[in-house]
Write a protein that holds these residues in place. Structure first.
Motif, PDB file in Angstrom:
ATOM      1  N   PRO A  51      31.490 -24.113 -19.618  1.00 46.05           N
ATOM      2  CA  PRO A  51      33.059 -25.197 -20.181  1.00 46.05           C
ATOM      3  C   PRO A  51      32.966 -26.733 -19.726  1.00 46.05           C
ATOM      4  CG  PRO A  51      33.650 -22.707 -18.731  1.00 46.05           C
ATOM      5  CD  PRO A  51      31.788 -23.321 -18.995  1.00 46.05           C
ATOM      6  N   PRO A  52      32.698 -27.816 -20.267  1.00 46.18           N
ATOM      7  CA  PRO A  52      33.557 -29.645 -19.434  1.00 46.18           C
ATOM      8  C   PRO A  52      34.037 -29.009 -18.200  1.00 46.18           C
ATOM      9  CG  PRO A  52      34.106 -29.215 -21.918  1.00 46.18           C
ATOM     10  CD  PRO A  52      33.628 -27.438 -21.707  1.00 46.18           C
ATOM     11  N   ARG A  53      33.771 -30.439 -17.521  1.00 45.76           N
ATOM     12  CA  ARG A  53      34.357 -30.747 -16.680  1.00 45.76           C
ATOM     13  C   ARG A  53      33.616 -29.202 -15.276  1.00 45.76           C
ATOM     14  NH1 ARG A  53      39.705 -32.671 -15.792  1.00 45.76           N
ATOM     15  NH2 ARG A  53      38.800 -33.155 -13.928  1.00 45.76           N
ATOM     16  N   SER A  54      32.774 -28.461 -15.736  1.00 42.56           N
ATOM     17  CA  SER A  54      32.400 -27.280 -14.844  1.00 42.56           C
ATOM     18  C   SER A  54      31.383 -28.339 -13.546  1.00 42.56           C
ATOM     19  CB  SER A  54      31.407 -25.661 -15.632  1.00 42.56           C
ATOM     20  OG  SER A  54      32.725 -25.628 -16.067  1.00 42.56           O
ATOM     21  N   PRO A  55      31.102 -27.631 -12.439  1.00 42.16           N
ATOM     22  CA  PRO A  55      30.153 -28.267 -11.230  1.00 42.16           C
ATOM     23  C   PRO A  55      28.324 -27.741 -11.591  1.00 42.16           C
ATOM     24  CG  PRO A  55      30.807 -25.415 -10.325  1.00 42.16           C
ATOM     25  CD  PRO A  55      31.739 -26.276 -11.946  1.00 42.16           C
ATOM     26  N   VAL A  56      27.598 -27.911 -11.257  1.00 42.17           N
ATOM     27  CA  VAL A  56      26.150 -27.670 -11.693  1.00 42.17           C
ATOM     28  C   VAL A  56      25.434 -27.840 -10.425  1.00 42.17           C
ATOM     29  CG1 VAL A  56      23.971 -28.352 -12.795  1.00 42.17           C
ATOM     30  CG2 VAL A  56      26.356 -28.822 -13.938  1.00 42.17           C
ATOM     31  N   PHE A  57      24.835 -26.961  -9.901  1.00 44.98           N
ATOM     32  CA  PHE A  57      24.311 -27.218  -8.278  1.00 44.98           C
ATOM     33  C   PHE A  57      22.840 -27.592  -8.892  1.00 44.98           C
ATOM     34  CE2 PHE A  57      28.193 -24.656  -8.122  1.00 44.98           C
ATOM     35  CZ  PHE A  57      28.997 -25.044  -7.440  1.00 44.98           C
ATOM     36  N   ILE A  58      22.066 -28.677  -7.930  1.00 38.72           N
ATOM     37  CA  ILE A  58      21.247 -29.088  -8.414  1.00 38.72           C
ATOM     38  C   ILE A  58      20.081 -29.273  -6.918  1.00 38.72           C
ATOM     39  CG2 ILE A  58      19.651 -30.820  -9.591  1.00 38.72           C
ATOM     40  CD1 ILE A  58      22.102 -32.321 -10.949  1.00 38.72           C
ATOM     41  N   PHE A  59      19.188 -27.358  -7.460  1.00 38.61           N
ATOM     42  CA  PHE A  59      18.319 -27.569  -6.294  1.00 38.61           C
ATOM     43  C   PHE A  59      17.424 -29.154  -6.374  1.00 38.61           C
ATOM     44  CE2 PHE A  59      19.985 -23.430  -5.949  1.00 38.61           C
ATOM     45  CZ  PHE A  59      20.326 -23.524  -4.461  1.00 38.61           C
ATOM     46  N   GLN A  60      16.303 -29.466  -4.988  1.00 39.01           N
ATOM     47  CA  GLN A  60      14.723 -29.848  -5.565  1.00 39.01           C
ATOM     48  C   GLN A  60      14.101 -28.978  -5.478  1.00 39.01           C
ATOM     49  OE1 GLN A  60      14.802 -33.750  -2.858  1.00 39.01           O
ATOM     50  NE2 GLN A  60      13.054 -33.068  -2.124  1.00 39.01           N
ATOM     51  N   ALA A  61      12.831 -29.030  -6.526  1.00 34.08           N
ATOM     52  CA  ALA A  61      12.092 -28.632  -6.109  1.00 34.08           C
ATOM     53  C   ALA A  61      10.396 -29.336  -5.547  1.00 34.08           C
ATOM     54  CB  ALA A  61      11.768 -27.954  -7.859  1.00 34.08           C
ATOM     55  N   GLY A  62      10.348 -28.654  -5.072  1.00 36.47           N
ATOM     56  CA  GLY A  62       8.920 -29.070  -4.719  1.00 36.47           C
ATOM     57  C   GLY A  62       9.386 -29.015  -3.080  1.00 36.47           C
ATOM     58  N   ASN A  64       9.609 -30.081   0.348  1.00 30.84           N
ATOM     59  CA  ASN A  64      11.336 -30.335   0.917  1.00 30.84           C
ATOM     60  C   ASN A  64      12.554 -29.511   0.027  1.00 30.84           C
ATOM     61  OD1 ASN A  64      10.785 -31.954   3.572  1.00 30.84           O
ATOM     62  ND2 ASN A  64      10.947 -34.145   1.862  1.00 30.84           N
ATOM     63  N   HIS A  65      12.511 -28.949  -0.234  1.00 33.42           N
ATOM     64  CA  HIS A  65      13.658 -27.913  -1.653  1.00 33.42           C
ATOM     65  C   HIS A  65      14.433 -27.270  -0.149  1.00 33.42           C
ATOM     66  CE1 HIS A  65      14.495 -24.331  -3.726  1.00 33.42           C
ATOM     67  NE2 HIS A  65      14.716 -24.161  -2.650  1.00 33.42           N
ATOM     68  N   ARG A  66      15.500 -27.925  -1.447  1.00 35.38           N
ATOM     69  CA  ARG A  66      16.969 -27.503  -0.763  1.00 35.38           C
ATOM     70  C   ARG A  66      17.567 -27.998  -2.540  1.00 35.38           C
ATOM     71  NH1 ARG A  66      15.343 -32.553   0.826  1.00 35.38           N
ATOM     72  NH2 ARG A  66      17.013 -33.970   0.849  1.00 35.38           N
ATOM     73  N   LEU A  67      19.326 -27.551  -2.079  1.00 32.26           N
ATOM     74  CA  LEU A  67      20.007 -27.766  -2.654  1.00 32.26           C
ATOM     75  C   LEU A  67      20.976 -28.822  -2.231  1.00 32.26           C
ATOM     76  CD1 LEU A  67      22.280 -26.718  -5.207  1.00 32.26           C
ATOM     77  CD2 LEU A  67      23.583 -25.074  -3.471  1.00 32.26           C
ATOM     78  N   ARG A  68      20.205 -30.001  -2.640  1.00 33.36           N
ATOM     79  CA  ARG A  68      20.887 -31.222  -2.571  1.00 33.36           C
ATOM     80  C   ARG A  68      21.803 -32.158  -3.147  1.00 33.36           C
ATOM     81  NH1 ARG A  68      16.159 -35.911  -3.291  1.00 33.36           N
ATOM     82  NH2 ARG A  68      17.793 -37.718  -2.273  1.00 33.36           N
ATOM     83  N   ALA A  69      22.243 -31.572  -4.406  1.00 37.41           N
ATOM     84  CA  ALA A  69      23.370 -32.212  -5.214  1.00 37.41           C
ATOM     85  C   ALA A  69      24.740 -31.608  -6.286  1.00 37.41           C
ATOM     86  CB  ALA A  69      22.425 -33.090  -6.563  1.00 37.41           C
ATOM     87  N   ILE A  70      25.604 -31.795  -6.188  1.00 32.51           N
ATOM     88  CA  ILE A  70      26.846 -30.906  -6.784  1.00 32.51           C
ATOM     89  C   ILE A  70      26.830 -32.151  -8.364  1.00 32.51           C
ATOM     90  CG2 ILE A  70      29.219 -30.162  -7.451  1.00 32.51           C
ATOM     91  CD1 ILE A  70      28.705 -29.028  -4.439  1.00 32.51           C
ATOM     92  N   ALA A  71      26.931 -31.618  -9.548  1.00 34.91           N
ATOM     93  CA  ALA A  71      26.933 -32.926 -10.393  1.00 34.91           C
ATOM     94  C   ALA A  71      27.978 -32.224 -11.697  1.00 34.91           C
ATOM     95  CB  ALA A  71      25.983 -33.639 -11.319  1.00 34.91           C
TER      96      ALA A  71
END
Length: 213
Positions: A51-62, A64-71
């Motif tokens: 749905p529009p206006r939903s959170p996307v949780f973005i992991f940085q791969a490779g 220093n891998h970690r969950l790094r952002a919410i969009a």
């Protein structure tokens, strides 16, 4: 993706986990605190059920891998003619980005190279807000294994599986973990409240009774 469509129904979906490499996350985060449209290009179909206006949780791969952002996701589309030569696909995407006021992070040459990998860029989703998850030290990082441990063996992404749909329960659990681990938890809480329809409810619930993480 056909399997996902059978498992998840739109009414159950409240968020998404995905990944990209540091180069692109750094480019995305240059616009932190601003409301601008940015593209997230995929080698698979777009997340059409999100749905529009939903959170996307973005992991940085490779490295220093970690969950790094919410969009904040706003819409997605399948690239028309995505099987065409990469030069044609890149030109079409760049023209669309310019027409729609979307920030293009790649030069034409870079985008052609990106579109030539795997089977080509098939889907794109657009987000308009983003915040970095900052940690005081690497031991606090939310890694892929943390997600797997807390979500009964489910992976946030995998080979040939660029994203995972999340239920509201999943979103709440992941936000809870972020607010516990992040150094900038107060900033993230404000971002959630201002960006998502249910952000205030989740933050208030966390403050009253945090879930065990």
């Amino acid at each position: 993706m056909g399997v996902l469509r059978k498992i998840f129904k739109p009414r159950k979906i409240a968020g998404l986990t995905t990944f990209c490499y540091e180069k692109y996350l750094n480019a995305f985060l240059k616009y932190e605190g601003r409301n601008v449209k940015q593209p997230f290009e995929l080698y698979e179909g777009p997340p059409e059920f999100l749905p529009p206006r939903s959170p996307v949780f973005i992991f940085q791969a490779g490295k220093n891998h970690r969950l790094r952002a919410i969009a904040r996701y706003i819409y997605s589309f399948e690239v028309e003619g995505w099987k065409a030569p990469p030069e044609d696909v890149a030109d079409k995407l760049l023209a669309l980005y310019e027409r729609e006021g979307i920030i293009a992070h790649d030069t034409r040459e870079e985008l052609v190279k990106f579109c030539s990998k795997k089977r080509g860029v098939r889907g794109v989703f657009i987000f308009d807000k983003i915040i970095e998850i900052r940690y005081s030290e690497p031991s606090k990082w939310i890694r892929k294994r943390d997600f797997i441990e807390r979500f009964k063996g489910k992976q946030p992404y995998a080979q040939g599986f660029p994203y995972r749909y999340l239920s509201m329960e999943d979103v709440e659990k992941l936000i809870n973990l972020i607010l516990v681990r992040a150094e900038n938890g107060e900033d993230i809480a404000r971002f959630l409240i201002c960006s998502f329809p249910y952000g205030k409810d989740i933050v208030e619930k966390f403050l009253i009774s945090p879930l065990k993480v």
